[in-house]
Scaffold this active site. Structure first.
Site, PDB file in Angstrom:
ATOM      1  N   ASP A 232      -6.899  -9.728  -4.509  1.00 49.97           N
ATOM      2  CA  ASP A 232      -6.234 -10.390  -5.335  1.00 49.97           C
ATOM      3  C   ASP A 232      -5.733 -11.779  -5.456  1.00 49.97           C
ATOM      4  OD1 ASP A 232      -6.000  -7.733  -7.163  1.00 49.97           O
ATOM      5  OD2 ASP A 232      -4.057  -8.107  -6.833  1.00 49.97           O
TER       6      ASP A 232
ATOM      7  N   LYS B 116      -4.725   5.629  -2.214  1.00 46.18           N
ATOM      8  CA  LYS B 116      -3.773   5.985  -2.297  1.00 46.18           C
ATOM      9  C   LYS B 116      -3.141   4.967  -2.334  1.00 46.18           C
ATOM     10  CE  LYS B 116      -1.562   8.928   1.754  1.00 46.18           C
ATOM     11  NZ  LYS B 116      -0.155   8.058   2.190  1.00 46.18           N
TER      12      LYS B 116
ATOM     13  N   SER C  87      -4.555   3.598   2.098  1.00 44.80           N
ATOM     14  CA  SER C  87      -3.488   3.323   2.458  1.00 44.80           C
ATOM     15  C   SER C  87      -3.522   1.965   2.818  1.00 44.80           C
ATOM     16  CB  SER C  87      -2.941   3.944   2.818  1.00 44.80           C
ATOM     17  OG  SER C  87      -1.773   4.396   3.819  1.00 44.80           O
TER      18      SER C  87
END
Length: 420
Positions: free
Chosen positions: A329, A343, A318
């Site tokens: 990224d 999640k 999460s």
């Protein structure tokens, strides 16, 4: 003998007579109103000139709605047993929330919401574990360090099948959590399925679980180490305090440990991630059912450009995956360990009067999916590390030591290379 009504002849000695009659009158009026409403809708469906028709689906929906009140009235009239009005109504509301088959969408009564708030804001009495749901099973993401669960031998990956002999599934997540909490120094028995090879009963003594979510220390060669156990309401401020402390000791590189971190508040994750990401860049975006997109931008921070290694594993979930996704990224650090939990959805807690609440109850509902800066939703997929290092399962049963932790040792090795 319990109070009862037979053919309209009431027991005059019962002190709750007037209150009970008023309840029945109120329900009776409601049923009459609903019945008249349904009769009116039937008329609307008739092919008379100048009338408006109601759809079959809408008619069926209204009929079922009225059926709920009729069932309640019949239970009160005929059920031979004790009835708790509040539980009756709460049960109906819970049923609506449970029917969407999302273990993260739940209606919380006053006690449950109070426990939920304590769980994210302050101390509570329980076992000290983080849990998630996979394949409709309640899975131990991680036990807290020095927690009753850890001391009892519960490990990451254990599946909770029963709590005090009562079977629980993923859809019963909040109920199971509530059952595991209780009074200090009382016991609860968890029936555990471990690695699908053995089932064991573990007796755990409940204790006060303090929500200290950030800890850290200086390692050799000016390398700082910080562990975040969860993203609670005060995690951002705790993290800043720890960074300030380590900076004063000369920290020039950081190993951030998010292993076994099940997530928590989105706002806290964004606050901490901002410290590593250039101001104005997107940390995460969310898209709801109506395709409304919201982007959360970095505010910038003092850790931009610092050599960084992030430890992740199957218990990283999460909000901690939001952090890991942004670091991956933007290539701001090296992810070491194992693939994360996966999640990629966001829950909102509706508890204000404008949502129809304001009485101490709340609805926790999945409201959107989240996407990493590159536009990936990692739900049920997780985030792969840059460098995979497995943690031996036999070590999980032993007292933790960095000397035998292959993931930490690899992270330290990489950090030393970065700082040359």
């Amino acid at each position: 003998m319990d109070y009862k009504e037979i053919n309209g002849c009431e027991n005059k000695k019962n002190p709750n007579e007037k209150k009970s009659n008023l309840k029945r009158i109120g329900i009776g009026i409601l049923i009459v109103v609903l019945t008249n409403f349904i009769t009116f809708t039937i008329a609307l469906r008739m092919p008379l000139k100048g009338t408006v028709r109601i759809s079959e689906s809408k008619y069926d929906e209204i009929s079922k709605f009225s059926k709920m009140f009729i069932v309640k009235q019949n239970i009160e009239m005929f059920y031979d047993g004790k009835i708790d009005e509040n539980k009756l109504i709460d049960g109906a509301i819970k049923g609506i929330a449970n029917s969407v088959n999302d273990p993260y969408t739940v209606y919380m009564d006053k006690d449950e919401y109070k426990e939920f708030s304590t769980y994210t804001e302050g101390d509570y009495v329980g076992l000290g574990i983080r849990v998630g749901v996979k394949d409709n099973k309640i899975v131990i993401i991680a036990p807290f360090e020095d927690s009753p669960a850890k001391k009892a031998g519960i490990i990451s990956g254990d599946i909770i099948e029963k709590v005090d002999g009562k079977q629980v599934l993923g859809k019963d997540l909040d109920k199971a959590i509530s059952m595991m909490k209780g009074e200090k120094n009382t016991y609860v028995v968890l029936t555990i399925n471990r690695q699908n090879t053995e089932k064991i009963d573990i007796k755990v003594k409940r204790d006060v679980i303090p929500l200290i979510t950030v800890s850290g220390e200086m390692l050799d060669d000016k390398i700082g180490y910080i562990q975040i156990s969860t993203f609670a309401e005060n995690t951002g401020s705790q993290f800043q305090e720890e960074v300030n402390r380590l900076n004063k000791k000369g920290m020039t590189g950081l190993i951030l440990d998010l292993r076994q971190n099940p997530g928590g508040w989105l706002t806290q994750s964004i606050e901490i991630t901002s410290k590593f990401v250039e101001k104005g860049k997107t940390i995460v975006s969310t898209i709801d059912k109506n395709k409304n997109k919201e982007e959360f931008k970095s505010k910038g921070g003092e850790l931009i450009g610092i050599p960084l290694v992030v430890l992740i594993d199957g218990g990283t979930a999460s909000a901690s995956e939001i952090f890991s996704g942004a670091i991956r990224d933007y290539e701001l650090g090296t992810l070491v360990g194992e693939k994360t939990f996966g999640k990629g959805i966001v829950q909102s807690v509706l508890d204000k009067k404008r949502f129809g609440f304001g009485d101490g109850t709340a609805l926790k509902v999945t409201t959107s999916k989240y996407y990493t800066p590159n536009g990936e939703n990692i739900h049920h997929k997780g985030i792969k590390p840059n460098i995979e290092v497995k943690y031996p399962k036999d070590l999980l049963k032993k007292t933790y030591s960095r000397e035998t932790d292959p993931q930490f040792k690899k992270a330290l090795e990489i950090m030393k290379e970065k700082m040359k």
